[in-house]
Design a protein around this motif. Structure first.
Motif, PDB file in Angstrom:
ATOM      1  N   THR A   1       0.878  -1.162   0.000  1.00  0.00           N
ATOM      2  CA  THR A   1       0.000   0.000   0.000  1.00  0.00           C
ATOM      3  C   THR A   1       0.915   1.212   0.000  1.00  0.00           C
ATOM      4  O   THR A   1       1.734   1.377   0.904  1.00  0.00           O
ATOM      5  N   ILE A   2       0.804   2.032  -1.037  1.00  0.00           N
ATOM      6  CA  ILE A   2       1.691   3.184  -1.209  1.00  0.00           C
ATOM      7  C   ILE A   2       0.844   4.440  -1.341  1.00  0.00           C
ATOM      8  O   ILE A   2      -0.105   4.479  -2.120  1.00  0.00           O
ATOM      9  N   VAL A   3       1.217   5.446  -0.580  1.00  0.00           N
ATOM     10  CA  VAL A   3       0.591   6.757  -0.710  1.00  0.00           C
ATOM     11  C   VAL A   3       1.701   7.716  -1.112  1.00  0.00           C
ATOM     12  O   VAL A   3       2.725   7.812  -0.435  1.00  0.00           O
ATOM     13  N   GLY A   4       1.527   8.375  -2.229  1.00  0.00           N
ATOM     14  CA  GLY A   4       2.534   9.311  -2.717  1.00  0.00           C
ATOM     15  C   GLY A   4       2.754   9.122  -4.201  1.00  0.00           C
ATOM     16  O   GLY A   4       1.934   8.515  -4.893  1.00  0.00           O
ATOM     17  N   ASP A   5       3.858   9.662  -4.681  1.00  0.00           N
ATOM     18  CA  ASP A   5       4.167   9.586  -6.104  1.00  0.00           C
ATOM     19  C   ASP A   5       5.019   8.367  -6.413  1.00  0.00           C
ATOM     20  O   ASP A   5       6.045   8.127  -5.779  1.00  0.00           O
TER      21      ASP A   5
ATOM     22  N   GLU B   1       5.523   7.436   9.709  1.00  0.00           N
ATOM     23  CA  GLU B   1       4.436   8.409   9.731  1.00  0.00           C
ATOM     24  C   GLU B   1       3.061   7.732   9.718  1.00  0.00           C
ATOM     25  O   GLU B   1       2.077   8.305  10.170  1.00  0.00           O
ATOM     26  N   LEU B   2       3.001   6.510   9.221  1.00  0.00           N
ATOM     27  CA  LEU B   2       1.717   5.816   9.101  1.00  0.00           C
ATOM     28  C   LEU B   2       1.222   5.217  10.416  1.00  0.00           C
ATOM     29  O   LEU B   2       0.102   4.732  10.495  1.00  0.00           O
ATOM     30  N   VAL B   3       2.044   5.281  11.447  1.00  0.00           N
ATOM     31  CA  VAL B   3       1.653   4.737  12.739  1.00  0.00           C
ATOM     32  C   VAL B   3       0.716   5.697  13.472  1.00  0.00           C
ATOM     33  O   VAL B   3      -0.033   5.296  14.350  1.00  0.00           O
ATOM     34  N   SER B   4       0.680   6.940  13.068  1.00  0.00           N
ATOM     35  CA  SER B   4      -0.161   7.933  13.745  1.00  0.00           C
ATOM     36  C   SER B   4      -1.639   7.680  13.445  1.00  0.00           C
ATOM     37  O   SER B   4      -2.005   6.980  12.496  1.00  0.00           O
ATOM     38  N   ASP B   5      -2.510   8.254  14.288  1.00  0.00           N
ATOM     39  CA  ASP B   5      -3.957   8.093  14.134  1.00  0.00           C
ATOM     40  C   ASP B   5      -4.453   8.597  12.786  1.00  0.00           C
ATOM     41  O   ASP B   5      -5.443   8.088  12.263  1.00  0.00           O
ATOM     42  N   GLU B   6      -3.789   9.574  12.236  1.00  0.00           N
ATOM     43  CA  GLU B   6      -4.187  10.153  10.947  1.00  0.00           C
ATOM     44  C   GLU B   6      -4.261   9.091   9.842  1.00  0.00           C
ATOM     45  O   GLU B   6      -5.087   9.181   8.944  1.00  0.00           O
TER      46      GLU B   6
ATOM     47  N   MET C   1      -5.547   3.892   6.523  1.00  0.00           N
ATOM     48  CA  MET C   1      -4.644   3.194   5.614  1.00  0.00           C
ATOM     49  C   MET C   1      -4.234   1.842   6.190  1.00  0.00           C
ATOM     50  O   MET C   1      -4.178   0.849   5.466  1.00  0.00           O
ATOM     51  N   ARG C   2      -3.977   1.799   7.480  1.00  0.00           N
ATOM     52  CA  ARG C   2      -3.640   0.527   8.116  1.00  0.00           C
ATOM     53  C   ARG C   2      -4.815  -0.448   8.009  1.00  0.00           C
ATOM     54  O   ARG C   2      -4.635  -1.633   7.724  1.00  0.00           O
ATOM     55  N   ASN C   3      -6.031   0.052   8.204  1.00  0.00           N
ATOM     56  CA  ASN C   3      -7.225  -0.789   8.076  1.00  0.00           C
ATOM     57  C   ASN C   3      -7.396  -1.280   6.636  1.00  0.00           C
ATOM     58  O   ASN C   3      -7.733  -2.439   6.408  1.00  0.00           O
ATOM     59  N   PHE C   4      -7.168  -0.385   5.683  1.00  0.00           N
ATOM     60  CA  PHE C   4      -7.258  -0.749   4.259  1.00  0.00           C
ATOM     61  C   PHE C   4      -6.255  -1.850   3.942  1.00  0.00           C
ATOM     62  O   PHE C   4      -6.583  -2.847   3.287  1.00  0.00           O
ATOM     63  N   HIS C   5      -5.032  -1.692   4.422  1.00  0.00           N
ATOM     64  CA  HIS C   5      -3.969  -2.673   4.167  1.00  0.00           C
ATOM     65  C   HIS C   5      -4.326  -4.029   4.788  1.00  0.00           C
ATOM     66  O   HIS C   5      -4.176  -5.075   4.148  1.00  0.00           O
ATOM     67  N   ALA C   6      -4.826  -3.990   6.019  1.00  0.00           N
ATOM     68  CA  ALA C   6      -5.218  -5.242   6.697  1.00  0.00           C
ATOM     69  C   ALA C   6      -6.342  -5.941   5.930  1.00  0.00           C
ATOM     70  O   ALA C   6      -6.342  -7.169   5.797  1.00  0.00           O
ATOM     71  N   HIS C   7      -7.282  -5.166   5.405  1.00  0.00           N
ATOM     72  CA  HIS C   7      -8.377  -5.730   4.619  1.00  0.00           C
ATOM     73  C   HIS C   7      -7.828  -6.402   3.352  1.00  0.00           C
ATOM     74  O   HIS C   7      -8.278  -7.486   2.964  1.00  0.00           O
ATOM     75  N   LYS C   8      -6.851  -5.775   2.716  1.00  0.00           N
ATOM     76  CA  LYS C   8      -6.232  -6.350   1.512  1.00  0.00           C
ATOM     77  C   LYS C   8      -5.499  -7.648   1.845  1.00  0.00           C
ATOM     78  O   LYS C   8      -5.486  -8.585   1.046  1.00  0.00           O
TER      79      LYS C   8
END
Length: 143
Positions: A56-60, A98-103, A107-114
């Motif tokens: 799961t990648i967010v960015g360019d 940075e992905l460990v934060s609540d924000e 994304m973590r939920n999306f990744h777990a679902h995948k």
């Protein structure tokens, strides 16, 4: 000078007549050959069935025609990558800090679902392959 006929039984051949001008380039395989080829194909790729990788990648980033992902060096991106060995049960996950934060909980939920869906897909693929092998065997035994 006489030309030796390699198909003549005197020269060790079978004596069968083999046409040389038929333009037939390929002999049709039997179902047994097809089943063996299929099983060999599956055996050669069984490693691909035992490892599941979810990114799961967010960015360019760029994706090529083979669906390989290349991250752009000078751009900001966040990454979650999980590799699951379905035989050993080992799971390795890499997460940008940075992905460990609540924000980024979404994304973590999306990744777990995948990851869950990936397990289901692999399990379905294995069952489909087993069913195909059984079907080939059943069709062969009827002949």
């Amino acid at each position: 000078m006489a030309v030796e006929d390699s198909n003549d039984p005197i020269n060790g051949g079978s004596g069968a007549v083999v046409p040389t001008n038929t333009n037939v380039e390929r002999v049709e395989k039997t179902n047994v050959d097809k089943l063996q080829d299929f099983i060999k194909y599956v055996e050669e790729r069984v490693v691909d069935l035992t490892n599941l990788e979810i990114k799961t990648i967010v960015g360019d980033f760029d994706v090529d025609v083979d669906e390989k992902v290349s991250l752009r060096r000078d751009n900001d991106y966040k990454l979650m990558n999980s590799r699951i060995n379905l035989i050993d049960g080992d799971i390795t996950t890499h997460i940008s800090k940075e992905l460990v934060s609540d924000e980024y909980e979404w994304m973590r939920n999306f990744h777990a679902h995948k990851e869950e869906k990936g397990h289901e897909i692999i399990q379905g693929n294995i069952q489909a392959i087993a069913s195909l092998i059984d079907l080939f065997r059943e069709l062969n035994s009827e002949k």
